[in-house]
Design a protein around this motif. Structure first.
Motif, mmCIF file in Angstrom:
data_model
loop_
_atom_site.group_PDB
_atom_site.id
_atom_site.type_symbol
_atom_site.label_atom_id
_atom_site.label_comp_id
_atom_site.label_asym_id
_atom_site.label_seq_id
_atom_site.Cartn_x
_atom_site.Cartn_y
_atom_site.Cartn_z
ATOM 1 N N LEU A 12 0.844 -1.208 0.000
ATOM 2 C CA LEU A 12 0.000 0.000 0.000
ATOM 3 C C LEU A 12 0.873 1.250 0.000
ATOM 4 C CD1 LEU A 12 -2.938 -0.301 2.550
ATOM 5 C CD2 LEU A 12 -3.004 -0.307 0.056
ATOM 6 N N ALA A 13 1.835 1.252 0.918
ATOM 7 C CA ALA A 13 2.685 2.432 1.068
ATOM 8 C C ALA A 13 3.520 2.673 -0.179
ATOM 9 C CB ALA A 13 3.571 2.257 2.302
ATOM 10 N N THR A 14 4.045 1.616 -0.758
ATOM 11 C CA THR A 14 4.884 1.814 -1.942
ATOM 12 C C THR A 14 4.050 2.260 -3.143
ATOM 13 O OG1 THR A 14 4.799 -0.557 -2.428
ATOM 14 C CG2 THR A 14 6.714 0.241 -1.214
ATOM 15 N N ALA A 15 2.807 1.799 -3.217
ATOM 16 C CA ALA A 15 1.937 2.231 -4.320
ATOM 17 C C ALA A 15 1.682 3.736 -4.218
ATOM 18 C CB ALA A 15 0.619 1.462 -4.294
ATOM 19 N N ALA A 16 1.404 4.204 -3.007
ATOM 20 C CA ALA A 16 1.151 5.641 -2.826
ATOM 21 C C ALA A 16 2.411 6.442 -3.131
ATOM 22 C CB ALA A 16 0.684 5.908 -1.393
ATOM 23 N N GLY A 17 3.535 6.001 -2.593
ATOM 24 C CA GLY A 17 4.785 6.733 -2.773
ATOM 25 C C GLY A 17 5.208 6.799 -4.233
ATOM 26 N N THR A 18 5.123 5.686 -4.918
ATOM 27 C CA THR A 18 5.529 5.659 -6.322
ATOM 28 C C THR A 18 4.631 6.573 -7.157
ATOM 29 O OG1 THR A 18 6.257 3.385 -6.009
ATOM 30 C CG2 THR A 18 6.020 4.114 -8.279
ATOM 31 N N THR A 19 3.355 6.595 -6.828
ATOM 32 C CA THR A 19 2.429 7.470 -7.552
ATOM 33 C C THR A 19 2.811 8.937 -7.355
ATOM 34 O OG1 THR A 19 0.686 5.847 -7.235
ATOM 35 C CG2 THR A 19 -0.011 8.062 -7.866
ATOM 36 N N VAL A 20 3.095 9.307 -6.124
ATOM 37 C CA VAL A 20 3.472 10.706 -5.867
ATOM 38 C C VAL A 20 4.731 11.064 -6.656
ATOM 39 C CG1 VAL A 20 4.307 12.344 -4.136
ATOM 40 C CG2 VAL A 20 2.404 10.824 -3.594
ATOM 41 N N LEU A 21 5.752 10.221 -6.569
ATOM 42 C CA LEU A 21 6.999 10.564 -7.254
ATOM 43 C C LEU A 21 6.788 10.678 -8.761
ATOM 44 C CD1 LEU A 21 9.841 8.698 -5.324
ATOM 45 C CD2 LEU A 21 8.704 10.859 -4.838
ATOM 46 N N SER A 22 5.895 9.843 -9.302
ATOM 47 C CA SER A 22 5.662 9.888 -10.750
ATOM 48 C C SER A 22 4.941 11.174 -11.166
ATOM 49 C CB SER A 22 4.848 8.670 -11.197
ATOM 50 O OG SER A 22 3.489 8.836 -10.819
ATOM 51 N N LEU A 23 4.286 11.821 -10.209
ATOM 52 C CA LEU A 23 3.500 13.011 -10.545
ATOM 53 C C LEU A 23 4.247 14.321 -10.302
ATOM 54 C CD1 LEU A 23 0.006 11.984 -9.102
ATOM 55 C CD2 LEU A 23 0.665 12.174 -11.509
ATOM 56 N N VAL A 24 5.435 14.238 -9.719
ATOM 57 C CA VAL A 24 6.142 15.468 -9.356
ATOM 58 C C VAL A 24 7.442 15.596 -10.158
ATOM 59 C CG1 VAL A 24 7.239 16.720 -7.484
ATOM 60 C CG2 VAL A 24 5.161 15.422 -7.042
ATOM 61 N N ALA A 25 7.545 16.670 -10.924
ATOM 62 C CA ALA A 25 8.764 16.928 -11.706
ATOM 63 C C ALA A 25 9.450 18.173 -11.152
ATOM 64 C CB ALA A 25 8.398 17.137 -13.167
ATOM 65 N N ASP A 26 10.714 18.344 -11.510
ATOM 66 C CA ASP A 26 11.457 19.519 -11.051
ATOM 67 C C ASP A 26 10.736 20.822 -11.382
ATOM 68 O OD1 ASP A 26 13.745 19.108 -9.490
ATOM 69 O OD2 ASP A 26 14.776 18.192 -11.189
ATOM 70 N N ALA A 27 10.109 20.861 -12.562
ATOM 71 C CA ALA A 27 9.412 22.087 -12.969
ATOM 72 C C ALA A 27 8.281 22.417 -11.989
ATOM 73 C CB ALA A 27 8.862 21.932 -14.382
ATOM 74 N N ASP A 28 7.569 21.374 -11.511
ATOM 75 C CA ASP A 28 6.470 21.615 -10.559
ATOM 76 C C ASP A 28 7.014 22.203 -9.266
ATOM 77 O OD1 ASP A 28 4.579 20.291 -12.259
ATOM 78 O OD2 ASP A 28 5.450 18.391 -11.590
ATOM 79 N N LEU A 29 8.143 21.664 -8.817
ATOM 80 C CA LEU A 29 8.718 22.135 -7.553
ATOM 81 C C LEU A 29 9.281 23.547 -7.706
ATOM 82 C CD1 LEU A 29 10.379 18.808 -6.345
ATOM 83 C CD2 LEU A 29 8.204 19.816 -5.602
ATOM 84 N N ALA A 30 9.833 23.847 -8.875
ATOM 85 C CA ALA A 30 10.341 25.200 -9.117
ATOM 86 C C ALA A 30 9.184 26.199 -9.139
ATOM 87 C CB ALA A 30 11.123 25.247 -10.426
ATOM 88 N N THR A 31 8.089 25.821 -9.802
ATOM 89 C CA THR A 31 6.906 26.682 -9.824
ATOM 90 C C THR A 31 6.363 26.889 -8.417
ATOM 91 O OG1 THR A 31 6.366 25.786 -11.977
ATOM 92 C CG2 THR A 31 4.597 26.953 -10.839
ATOM 93 N N LEU A 32 6.298 25.800 -7.670
ATOM 94 C CA LEU A 32 5.816 25.899 -6.289
ATOM 95 C C LEU A 32 6.735 26.808 -5.473
ATOM 96 C CD1 LEU A 32 3.794 24.974 -4.108
ATOM 97 C CD2 LEU A 32 5.271 22.986 -3.692
ATOM 98 N N GLY A 33 8.029 26.655 -5.667
ATOM 99 C CA GLY A 33 8.994 27.495 -4.958
ATOM 100 C C GLY A 33 8.782 28.969 -5.264
ATOM 101 N N ALA A 34 8.510 29.274 -6.527
ATOM 102 C CA ALA A 34 8.285 30.672 -6.915
ATOM 103 C C ALA A 34 6.994 31.196 -6.288
ATOM 104 C CB ALA A 34 8.226 30.784 -8.440
ATOM 105 N N ARG A 35 5.962 30.342 -6.255
ATOM 106 C CA ARG A 35 4.686 30.774 -5.639
ATOM 107 C C ARG A 35 4.866 31.008 -4.150
ATOM 108 N NH1 ARG A 35 1.407 26.359 -8.233
ATOM 109 N NH2 ARG A 35 0.462 26.102 -6.203
ATOM 110 N N VAL A 36 5.640 30.121 -3.513
ATOM 111 C CA VAL A 36 5.885 30.278 -2.085
ATOM 112 C C VAL A 36 6.691 31.560 -1.826
ATOM 113 C CG1 VAL A 36 7.145 29.300 -0.109
ATOM 114 C CG2 VAL A 36 5.640 27.849 -1.487
ATOM 115 N N ALA A 37 7.646 31.863 -2.693
ATOM 116 C CA ALA A 37 8.450 33.076 -2.503
ATOM 117 C C ALA A 37 7.557 34.312 -2.531
ATOM 118 C CB ALA A 37 9.526 33.163 -3.581
#
Ligand SMILES: *Cc1c(COP(=O)(O)O)cnc(C)c1O
Length: 428
Positions: A300-325
């Motif tokens: 169960l845990a690995t299914a959830a974790g793998t799904t999250v990692l597959s949905l998050v790219a560096d671009a998403d985190l950079a965009t989020l970082g800019a929004r947070v700033a």
């Protein structure tokens, strides 16, 4: 379904009878801010809803475990599919291989990971490997960094330990911490060859947010190399959040051992510790360092974790970082317009909040952070925010966890509430 016919107070009273302090983790209690915790029945995206039917914009996000926000449909679907196939076997499963591949592919220099069920276990196990591999005993940690609640590391911890005003914990023997050396954050200690490892939160996020000064991590790396100690990055908060490659890629400093948790479980209990094949050859069953777990790598845990990692790219985190700033800057001006001073340090999507009555710089270590926590403004601010439908963590040593589900609407609601809350705190 829990019926919404009762109150937060009623649930908490029931909890107090059968659960110590009414909570299963002390940070959830309102001990440092006063009052009764809200009891959550559901969450969706950036929001949580309590038993009274009140919905809050949620900056707790399970202390960072929900990077995508609550109940992301793909995670829910992955869990449903996995649950139907059986939840734990005590034998190897494809799911754990997929998550281990997803983690190692994304983090430069990380060759192998072993999955566990919490961040505590990940750090505890990484430390054991470091000691077993180097055949040395001492470990250095930094004042105010939190690395889970294993005995050896429950000294000068941040987060709940600091909130409750505990220097360390009763029940931990002097022997258990005799080999733990504590140093101030942001100062590179001078080591010698008695040290197995240096353990660090690459961005300190359990003493509110304390940003590492430029070169702190690189200099730590060099000092570890000088004496042959291993550098352990506790990336339980920073991993897959600062960047897909974590703090190691964000700061371009490669540790010897990594610890992960929170994000990689997608809201389920998962931790992982990782290293090179060479260092991990000391780990059982190949080597003499023992470590195990009945539910480690469970489907169960690995299914959830793998799904999250597959949905998050560096671009998403950079965009989020800019929004947070930009949110951090807006929050700071909003609070200052209401007559208080604020510091809102941020690194990528990580953000802290310090309130004060006088102008002051953002803290660089635990001692400085504590001055803000002790001024009492946060409790009043916290309760006024809650009254206006915004849930912050109930303690001045926690950070804002902004998920990928938080958008402009939620930020605006938060800023409106903050204008009110800052006035209330100023008058308190
Ligand atoms: C939360 C946290 C831990 C502990 O993880 P648990 O899953 O709560 O055991 C360890 N290190 C850091 C940096 C954390 O923030």
């Amino acid at each position: 379904m829990v019926e919404l016919t009762t109150t937060n107070r009623a649930w908490f009273d029931r909890a107090l009878r059968v659960i110590p302090g009414g909570v299963d983790s002390p940070v959830r209690s309102f001990r440092s801010v006063g009052g009764t915790p809200y009891t959550v029945v559901s969450g969706e995206g950036a929001y949580v809803t309590d038993v009274e039917g009140t919905t809050y914009v949620d900056y707790v996000q399970s202390y960072g475990a929900s990077l995508l926000g609550h109940a992301h449909p793909d995670v829910v679907a992955a869990l449903r599919d996995a649950a139907a196939l059986g939840t734990t076997f005590g034998a190897p499963t494809p799911g754990e291989v997929l998550l281990a591949e997803a983690i190692t592919e994304r983090v430069q220099g990380l060759e192998q990971v072993r999955l566990v069920s919490s961040g505590t276990e990940a750090v505890m196990s990484a430390l054991r490997v470091a000691r077993g591999y180097t055949k040395r005993q001492r470990v250095l940690k930094f004042d105010g960094c939190y690395h889970g609640h294993s005995d050896a590391l429950l000294v000068a911890g941040g987060s709940g330990v600091a909130q409750l005003g505990l220097p360390d914990s009763a029940g931990v023997t002097p022997g258990a911490i005799a080999d733990t050396v504590v140093a101030p954050y942001n100062v590179v200690p001078t080591l010698d060859d008695s040290f197995a490892a240096v353990l660090v939160e690459p961005v300190a996020a359990n003493m509110n947010l304390v940003v590492p000064r430029a070169q702190f991590l690189a200099e730590l790396r060099a000092e570890c190399d000088r004496v042959g100690a291993l550098l352990i990055f506790d990336e339980v908060i920073t991993g897959f959040r600062l960047a897909v490659g974590g703090a190691a890629s964000y700061f371009d400093v490669t540790p010897d051992l990594w610890c992960f948790g929170k994000v990689i479980g997608g809201g389920l209990p998962v931790g992982a510790f990782g290293s090179t094949r060479e260092i991990f050859s000391s780990l059982a069953p190949q080597g003499p360092v023992y470590q195990a777990g009945t539910l480690s790598g469970n489907p169960l845990a690995t299914a959830a974790g793998t799904t999250v990692l597959s949905l998050v790219a560096d671009a998403d985190l950079a965009t989020l970082g800019a929004r947070v700033a930009s949110f951090a800057n807006a929050l700071r001006s909003t609070i200052e317009e209401a007559g208080l001073f604020a510091q809102t340090p941020h690194v990528g999507p990580l953000m802290g909040l310090y309130l004060s009555r006088e102008a002051s710089d953002a803290p660089t270590n635990f001692g400085e952070s504590k001055i803000f926590a002790d001024n009492g403004l946060y409790a009043a601010f916290f309760h006024a925010m809650l009254e206006r439908g915004v849930a912050l963590a109930p303690g001045a040593y926690e950070i804002f966890f902004v998920s990928l589900a938080h958008g402009e609407l939620e930020f605006e609601r938060t800023l409106d509430a903050a204008a009110y809350a800052a006035r209330r705190a100023r008058e308190a």
